[in-house]
Design a protein around this motif. Structure first.
Motif, PDB file in Angstrom:
ATOM      1  N   VAL A 187       0.762  -1.065  -0.055  1.00 58.31           N
ATOM      2  CA  VAL A 187      -0.202   0.061  -0.139  1.00 58.31           C
ATOM      3  C   VAL A 187       0.720   1.462  -0.041  1.00 58.31           C
ATOM      4  CG1 VAL A 187      -2.021  -1.015   1.111  1.00 58.31           C
ATOM      5  CG2 VAL A 187      -0.356  -0.001   2.565  1.00 58.31           C
ATOM      6  N   GLU A 188       2.162   1.143   0.335  1.00 61.04           N
ATOM      7  CA  GLU A 188       3.157   2.415   0.191  1.00 61.04           C
ATOM      8  C   GLU A 188       4.354   1.930   0.374  1.00 61.04           C
ATOM      9  OE1 GLU A 188       1.803   5.365   3.091  1.00 61.04           O
ATOM     10  OE2 GLU A 188       3.502   6.656   2.732  1.00 61.04           O
TER      11      GLU A 188
ATOM     12  N   ARG B 201      -0.163   7.092   3.381  1.00 59.63           N
ATOM     13  CA  ARG B 201      -1.436   6.473   3.421  1.00 59.63           C
ATOM     14  C   ARG B 201      -2.048   6.404   5.077  1.00 59.63           C
ATOM     15  NH1 ARG B 201      -2.927   3.329  -1.090  1.00 59.63           N
ATOM     16  NH2 ARG B 201      -4.728   2.478   0.431  1.00 59.63           N
TER      17      ARG B 201
END
Ligand code: ATP
Length: 288
Positions: free
Chosen positions: A263-264, A277
């Protein structure tokens, strides 16, 4: 067995490239044939219970760097390194190593024999649970010897010499080389695992939650050792941890995983100081 090229020393070329790695546990059903079929960002099928542990995972690992993989329990971190070490079969995906067949071959599609070669010469793995990485009925030296023999070293004198050197690197006294790691403390067992993983000078080292469960002071010593070893052996390392403190101490770059997805990603300092995030922000704040 097919020969491989020497390690590519061009630091611009990734040593390891992982593209679109997908790993599912469970047989799957018509409702979860692809991860996209699951509702929201959940990765568990409500119908059959299968779990997509890695979903379109991609990243690169460069020579000499430490890449952190962080995320809460169950986010898929261990599945990434277990897939790379062939402990688990992948559903789909491509991984190439620049030092292996010019980086042109997907290691996941290789034969069992070639995968053994890659495990023996190109990668070392250290598990959270020493029982997975060490044979407790062998001596510490015997554990290292196993790896050396697998790579074609048969001369007993040479094996003992190399095993002794490796144990010294991880601060295990030579006098304990013939002792079984079963008698060692948790920190010492992890240090024997590290020396075994490095036995054949692999260009890639995989560390899966290696300090989890150790006392804080023991943890600090193992982390110091990893930094020292990583510099000495110049081994590109993937560090999997749920603990951002460990990631902060070790990793140059970090990827953050949640529900099987990255996600990051970014420089570790950036991730820690300015997480983009919401999930990473929560993780970072839970550390502060
Ligand atoms: N052998 C297995 N069989 C079925 N499901 C599994 C298996 N191993 C892992 N899983 C599931 O896959 C998902 C990812 O697990 P994984 O161990 O990779 O996560 P993790 O982020 O490393 O977590 P932890 O730090 O708790 O090990 C989880 O939902 C887990 O329950």
């Amino acid at each position: 067995m097919e020969c491989v090229a020497a390690v590519d020393d061009n630091s611009e070329t990734p040593l390891l490239t992982v593209k679109d790695l997908n790993k599912r546990y469970g047989k799957g059903c018509p409702a979860c044939e692809t991860p996209e079929m699951l509702a929201g960002d959940d990765n568990r099928c409500p119908h059959c219970g299968s779990v997509w542990a890695c979903i379109h995972v991609q990243f690169e690992l460069y020579a000499g760097e430490i890449l952190g993989v962080v995320g809460e329990s169950g986010s898929g971190k261990s599945s990434v390194v277990k897939s790379l070490y062939f402990d688990e079969d992948v559903h789909s995906g491509v991984a190439t190593i620049s030092a292996y067949k010019g980086g042109k071959v997907n290691i996941f599609s290789e034969s069992a024999q070639q995968k053994r070669y890659i495990r023996n010469y190109l990668m070392g793995m250290v598990y959270q649970n020493p029982l997975m990485g060490l044979k407790m009925s062998f001596s510490s030296g015997g554990n290292i010897a196993e790896k050396l023999i697998a790579s074609g070293m048969y001369h007993v004198g040479n094996i003992r010499k190399r095993a002794g050197e490796l144990l010294e690197h991880v601060d295990i006294p030579l006098s304990r080389m013939d002792e079984r790691p079963k008698n060692f403390s948790g920190g010492m067992q992890q240090r024997v695992q590290i020396s075994k993983a490095l036995a054949n000078n692999p260009p890639i080292l995989l560390l899966d939650e290696v300090t989890t469960g150790l006392d804080l002071s023991v943890q600090a010593r193992v982390l110091d050792l990893i930094r020292k070893i990583q510099r000495e052996f110049e081994v590109a390392t993937i560090v999997v941890s749920h603990d951002l403190g460990v990631i902060r101490m070790l990793a140059d770059r970090t990827v953050v995983m949640r529900h099987g997805r990255i996600v990051e990603e970014g420089l570790t300092d950036q991730i820690l100081e300015d997480p983009q995030r919401a999930y990473t922000q929560q993780l970072v704040h839970s550390l502060l």
